[in-house]
Design a protein around this motif. Structure first.
Motif, PDB file in Angstrom:
ATOM      1  N   THR A 179      -3.044  -6.876   3.458  1.00  0.00           N
ATOM      2  CA  THR A 179      -2.583  -6.621   4.808  1.00  0.00           C
ATOM      3  C   THR A 179      -2.623  -7.913   5.616  1.00  0.00           C
ATOM      4  O   THR A 179      -3.581  -8.673   5.504  1.00  0.00           O
ATOM      5  N   LYS A 231       6.057   3.729   9.210  1.00  0.00           N
ATOM      6  CA  LYS A 231       4.736   3.134   8.986  1.00  0.00           C
ATOM      7  C   LYS A 231       4.617   1.871   9.830  1.00  0.00           C
ATOM      8  O   LYS A 231       5.597   1.205  10.124  1.00  0.00           O
ATOM      9  N   ARG A 232       3.394   1.521  10.212  1.00  0.00           N
ATOM     10  CA  ARG A 232       3.206   0.399  11.131  1.00  0.00           C
ATOM     11  C   ARG A 232       2.809  -0.904  10.449  1.00  0.00           C
ATOM     12  O   ARG A 232       3.066  -1.970  10.975  1.00  0.00           O
ATOM     13  N   THR A 233       2.154  -0.841   9.307  1.00  0.00           N
ATOM     14  CA  THR A 233       1.552  -2.037   8.726  1.00  0.00           C
ATOM     15  C   THR A 233       2.368  -2.581   7.566  1.00  0.00           C
ATOM     16  O   THR A 233       2.654  -1.867   6.609  1.00  0.00           O
ATOM     17  N   PRO A 254       7.026  -2.709   6.559  1.00  0.00           N
ATOM     18  CA  PRO A 254       6.608  -1.401   6.043  1.00  0.00           C
ATOM     19  C   PRO A 254       7.796  -0.452   5.946  1.00  0.00           C
ATOM     20  O   PRO A 254       8.838  -0.690   6.545  1.00  0.00           O
ATOM     21  N   HIS A 292       7.509   0.998  -2.878  1.00  0.00           N
ATOM     22  CA  HIS A 292       8.050   0.246  -1.757  1.00  0.00           C
ATOM     23  C   HIS A 292       7.861  -1.245  -2.029  1.00  0.00           C
ATOM     24  O   HIS A 292       6.829  -1.668  -2.513  1.00  0.00           O
ATOM     25  N   GLN A 324       0.819  -1.211   0.000  1.00  0.00           N
ATOM     26  CA  GLN A 324       0.000   0.000   0.000  1.00  0.00           C
ATOM     27  C   GLN A 324       0.851   1.259   0.000  1.00  0.00           C
ATOM     28  O   GLN A 324       0.331   2.360  -0.039  1.00  0.00           O
ATOM     29  N   TRP A 325       2.182   1.080   0.007  1.00  0.00           N
ATOM     30  CA  TRP A 325       3.087   2.218   0.047  1.00  0.00           C
ATOM     31  C   TRP A 325       3.741   2.385  -1.328  1.00  0.00           C
ATOM     32  O   TRP A 325       4.414   1.489  -1.802  1.00  0.00           O
TER      33      TRP A 325
END
Length: 196
Positions: free
Chosen positions: A123, A183-185, A179, A12, A8-9
């Motif tokens: 995720t 970022k955490r996820t 991540p 990356h 989602q980044w």
């Protein structure tokens, strides 16, 4: 400019090479959304088809990239209706997460050419012990409208490996991509090959 993102980044994580050699490949993107990954594959020389259930996302893809082959259907409808084989099938936060794998995997397996790659990302499960079908809230495109609820299938890496192997896939890998800084996820990335 085009790109391919499994996470989602933006920019990356790994790129499209997870799917194998792209130039000349026939690739199916299940849950292609607004078409960014699909456009990237086509720019690299793939013959690619995108499928998405959302009329809003399909309209965005067609508006931005009118040359793309994008279909508004469920993944199951598209897979069950055709006979063409694909070199690779991918799903990035798409149909692989929102479709019962008992229903989806046999259809994907049947449409993959021998040696073809199936890869998907989403995720990782948010809560330990909460696996299998889960309710997921989706914000509708219209401001102020009631949220929508859909099912998603959350499994840990090892469980996805077992599920794909039982469905006839070999060389299965499942990993959580860390991540980016701050970022955490992370992102769960799963890959399997249809035996030749």
């Amino acid at each position: 400019m085009t790109w391919f993102n499994w996470t989602q980044w933006p920019d990356h994580g790994p790129d499209e090479t997870i799917l194998g050699d792209i130039p000349g490949a026939r690739v199916l993107d299940l849950g292609c959304g607004s078409g960014g990954n699909l456009a990237h594959l086509v720019a690299l020389g793939a013959e690619a088809v995108g499928v998405d259930i959302s009329p809003v996302q399909v309209a965005k893809a067609r508006e931005r990239w009118p040359h793309l082959d994008v279909r508004q259907q469920t993944a199951e409808e598209f897979l069950a209706a055709g006979e063409d084989e694909f070199t690779a099938v991918c799903s990035v936060f798409g149909a692989a997460w929102f479709t019962d794998p008992a229903e989806l995997l046999p259809l994907v397996h049947a449409r993959l050419a021998p040696g073809g790659v199936y890869a998907f990302s989403h995720t990782p499960p948010a809560l330990a012990g909460c696996y299998g079908p889960q309710a997921s809230q989706v914000q509708p495109p219209e401001k102020g409208a009631e949220p929508l609820y859909v099912k998603r299938w959350d499994y840990e890496r090892g469980r996805w490996t077992e599920i794909l192997q039982r469905a006839g896939f070999t060389d299965v890998t499942a990993e959580v991509l860390a991540p980016p800084a701050g970022k955490r996820t992370g992102t769960l990335l799963v890959r399997g090959v249809r035996a030749g």
